[in-house]
Write an enzyme that holds these catalytic residues in place. Structure first.
Site, PDB file in Angstrom:
ATOM      1  N   LEU A 111      31.816  59.753  34.539  1.00 50.27           N
ATOM      2  CA  LEU A 111      32.830  59.094  35.352  1.00 50.27           C
ATOM      3  C   LEU A 111      32.832  59.797  36.699  1.00 50.27           C
ATOM      4  CD1 LEU A 111      35.824  58.746  32.839  1.00 50.27           C
ATOM      5  CD2 LEU A 111      34.184  56.984  33.517  1.00 50.27           C
ATOM      6  N   ASP A 112      32.898  59.033  37.779  1.00 52.64           N
ATOM      7  CA  ASP A 112      32.873  59.689  39.082  1.00 52.64           C
ATOM      8  C   ASP A 112      34.175  60.448  39.328  1.00 52.64           C
ATOM      9  OD1 ASP A 112      34.833  58.033  40.590  1.00 52.64           O
ATOM     10  OD2 ASP A 112      33.345  56.438  40.384  1.00 52.64           O
ATOM     11  N   LYS A 113      34.179  61.221  40.372  1.00 51.68           N
ATOM     12  CA  LYS A 113      35.287  62.142  40.656  1.00 51.68           C
ATOM     13  C   LYS A 113      36.623  61.435  40.744  1.00 51.68           C
ATOM     14  CE  LYS A 113      36.253  66.034  43.780  1.00 51.68           C
ATOM     15  NZ  LYS A 113      35.742  66.773  44.964  1.00 51.68           N
TER      16      LYS A 113
END
Length: 244
Positions: A111-113
């Site tokens: 999952l991206d930041k």
């Protein structure tokens, strides 16, 4: 199926407790207990069974989960799914010695930041590849908050398949869109391309402001698991990943 066995010092070393010599010293000092008795000979081979953490103590604490662990994490905003990048990492919320485990614990996908929600981690490479394999079609469900109201055509477009993202030439597989409000939607996808959900909405002229993963396969993020908290999965939980 035959139960695997391992030398105690090698097993504990692979779980991040320390070197073989350190485990030998700990055993001689009475720091390793198995089934209520001191285990002083760390060269002994023992069965590595799922109930081992309830039978073995290290320095008075229950043994960590043996190799083959799977856990779910409620990923908070601002954390990165990386072992090496600067800043807050998802691995920071785990016990320190888990970073020394071999095989290493890794995220199952990323999952991206700026995305929150359900994240799976494991040291089981076979399981990791089963979950992310395109052949498995494991669904991922996201709730997206959008900058602009939906136009009303997105559901049909995503469901039809054939949408081509910028910079790619392979069309996306069909995806299911559920409208929750004019600026909020739930999207179910079966692929794991880079920033896929954000790029899908960008392709229809919108911008994702918030993104939260609610479910992987048949496994949902529990309401009582707060951001930054994690929970080990039992076999039923692992099986749920592959449920419809």
């Amino acid at each position: 199926m035959k139960t695997p066995t391992a030398r105690v010092d090698k097993l504990l070393g692979s779980m991040g407790y320390g070197s073989r010599s350190e485990m030998a010293r700990l055993g001689k000092a009475g720091g390793i207990v198995l089934d209520g008795a001191d285990l002083t000979d760390v060269s002994k081979r023992i069965p590595v069974t799922p109930d081992l953490p309830s039978r073995m103590q290290i320095d008075g604490e229950p043994l960590d989960p043996p190799p083959g662990l799977v856990l779910m994490l409620h990923k908070p905003l601002g954390m990165t799914c990386s072992h090496k990048e600067d800043g807050a990492l998802v691995y920071d919320v785990l016990p320190d010695r888990w970073r020394r485990r071999d095989p290493a614990i890794s995220t199952i996908g990323r999952l991206d930041k700026q995305t929150t929600g359900l994240l799976l981690l494991t040291d089981d490479g076979d399981l990791l590849h089963r979950v992310i394999s395109p052949k498995r079609h494991v669904a991922k469900v996201y709730r997206a908050g959008l900058a602009r109201p939906l136009a009303g055509t997105e559901a049909d477009l995503f469901a039809a398949g054939g949408l081509v993202l910028e910079g790619e030439d392979k069309p996306l597989a069909p995806a299911a869109l559920e409208v929750l409000s004019p600026t909020e939607a739930r999207l179910t996808v079966t692929e794991g391309r880079y920033h896929m959900v954000r790029r899908m909405f960008a392709a229809v002229g919108n911008h994702v402001e918030t993104l939260h993963r609610e479910r992987i396969g048949g496994l949902s993020l529990p309401d009582d698991l707060a951001p930054g908290e994690w929970r080990l999965l039992d076999q039923a939980g692992v099986d749920a990943i592959f449920a419809p």
